[in-house]
Design a protein around this motif. Structure first.
Motif, PDB file in Angstrom:
ATOM      1  N   ARG A  48       0.850  -1.276  -0.113  1.00 50.15           N
ATOM      2  CA  ARG A  48      -0.048  -0.011   0.211  1.00 50.15           C
ATOM      3  C   ARG A  48       1.242   1.110  -0.220  1.00 50.15           C
ATOM      4  O   ARG A  48       1.530   1.050   0.872  1.00 50.15           O
ATOM      5  N   GLY A  49       0.408   2.288  -0.410  1.00 46.61           N
ATOM      6  CA  GLY A  49       1.225   3.123  -0.913  1.00 46.61           C
ATOM      7  C   GLY A  49       2.067   3.727  -1.865  1.00 46.61           C
ATOM      8  O   GLY A  49       2.671   4.840  -1.844  1.00 46.61           O
ATOM      9  N   GLU A  59      -8.804   2.589   3.429  1.00 48.20           N
ATOM     10  CA  GLU A  59      -7.697   2.812   4.567  1.00 48.20           C
ATOM     11  C   GLU A  59      -7.847   1.847   5.548  1.00 48.20           C
ATOM     12  O   GLU A  59      -9.462   1.145   5.244  1.00 48.20           O
ATOM     13  N   GLY A  60      -7.232   1.833   5.990  1.00 43.62           N
ATOM     14  CA  GLY A  60      -7.758   1.403   7.368  1.00 43.62           C
ATOM     15  C   GLY A  60      -6.287  -0.322   7.320  1.00 43.62           C
ATOM     16  O   GLY A  60      -5.794  -0.101   6.531  1.00 43.62           O
TER      17      GLY A  60
END
Length: 267
Positions: A48-49, A59-60
Motif C-alpha cells: 500500500r502507498g 484505508e485502515g
C-alpha cells in the motif's frame, strides 16, 4: 521480462502515478518489449502507498471494507490486453511502425504499432499514440494527430464497422480521470467500468475503411483500431496474448510523415 515498471524502488510520485507515464508509457513500453522479442512481462507492484501500484485498497487495516481506488497503470493493462488479442487466440506479432522516427527521435510526440496474428500475415490491431502536451498550445485541436490507414490493412471481409477505442484522460498529469473506450473507474470502487460522459472520456468510434480511413487521436491519448474485428477481450477464453518475434511478420506497412499532424500508413 521478470519485472518492470516506470521507476525502480516503488516509482516516483507525480510521475509514475500519472496518465502520461503510468498509463500511456506503460502500454508503449509493453508493446516495445513485444516488438523486440519479449513474450511476457510482469508489471511490478508493491505494498500500500506505492506510487506505481495498479490500485489502492481501502484505508485502515488489511481486509478493511470500502471502495478501492484505481491507479493509472491498471488502465494500461486493460488496454494492452485488448490490443494484443488475436482472432486465432494463439498469440500476436508486434511491429513498431516507427512513425515520425519515434524509435530514435526523442522529440517525437507520436508512435504506433501494428499487431499481427500469430502467423505474422494479418493485421489485427493498430495502436496509435499522441503524446503531445496540450498545455503547451492555446487550442488542443492544434496538437491532434491524424493517422491515415490503407484499405489493404483490413480484412476483405471486415472493412466496415471498424471499432476504434481510446485511452484518454483530462491531462498528462491526471491520476484518476482516465477512461478506456469511453468508460472509467473513477469514483467506482467495485472494479466494474462505467460509462462516463465527461469530455475527456472519448467514446468508441465506428469507421468505414473500405477505401482506407483516418483516425484522429487528440492530445494526449492512445487509440486502438480493431482491424481484425475483435474489440473485446474474452477473459474466459484461451487467449494467451503472447507476443512473437516481429521478424516473422509480413512487413507490408511503411510509415511516412507527411505535413503537419497527418501521418500516412501505407502498403
Amino acid at each position: 521480462m521478470s519485472e518492470f515498471n516506470s521507476a525502480s524502488c516503488g516509482g516516483v510520485p507525480t510521475i509514475s502515478d500519472t496518465f502520461a507515464v503510468g498509463t500511456l508509457w506503460t502500454v508503449d513500453y509493453a508493446l516495445q518489449m513485444a516488438a523486440v522479442g519479449y513474450s511476457a512481462a510482469y508489471l511490478h507492484t508493491r505494498e500500500r502507498g506505492i506510487s506505481y501500484n495498479l490500485f489502492a485498497p481501502p484505508e485502515g487495516p488489511n481486509g478493511n471494507t470500502g471502495d478501492w481506488i484505481t491507479n493509472p497503470p491498471y488502465y494500461a493493462l486493460i488496454a494492452t490486453a485488448e490490443a494484443l488479442q488475436t482472432t486465432d487466440g494463439v498469440g500476436s506479432v508486434v511491429v513498431d511502425l516507427n512513425i515520425a522516427n519515434s524509435k530514435t527521435d526523442k522529440r517525437a510526440t507520436v508512435a504506433g504499432y501494428a499487431i499481427y496474428d500469430s502467423k505474422g500475415s494479418t493485421v489485427e490491431q493498430f495502436v496509435l499514440f499522441n503524446y503531445a502536451n496540450v498545455s503547451n498550445f492555446p487550442d488542443s485541436s492544434d496538437v491532434a494527430a491524424t493517422f491515415a490507414l490503407p484499405a489493404g490493412a483490413f480484412s476483405t471481409t471486415k472493412k466496415t464497422g471498424i471499432t476504434v477505442k481510446f485511452l484518454s484522460a483530462s491531462g498528462l498529469a491526471e491520476k484518476y480521470n482516465i477512461a478506456w473506450g469511453g468508460q472509467s473507474l473513477v469514483a467506482v470502487g467495485n472494479g466494474i467500468f462505467q460509462d462516463n460522459n465527461a469530455t475527456w472520456a472519448i467514446p468508441n468510434q465506428q469507421l468505414d475503411c473500405t477505401n482506407g480511413c483516418s483516425v484522429n487521436v487528440p492530445a494526449a491519448a492512445m487509440a486502438v483500431v480493431f482491424a481484425g474485428g475483435v474489440d473485446k477481450t474474452d477473459i474466459k477464453g484461451s487467449q494467451r496474448n503472447v507476443a512473437w518475434p516481429s521478424s516473422i511478420a509480413n512487413l507490408a506497412l511503411l510509415v511516412l510523415c507527411v505535413i503537419g499532424s497527418l501521418f500516412v500508413i501505407s502498403q
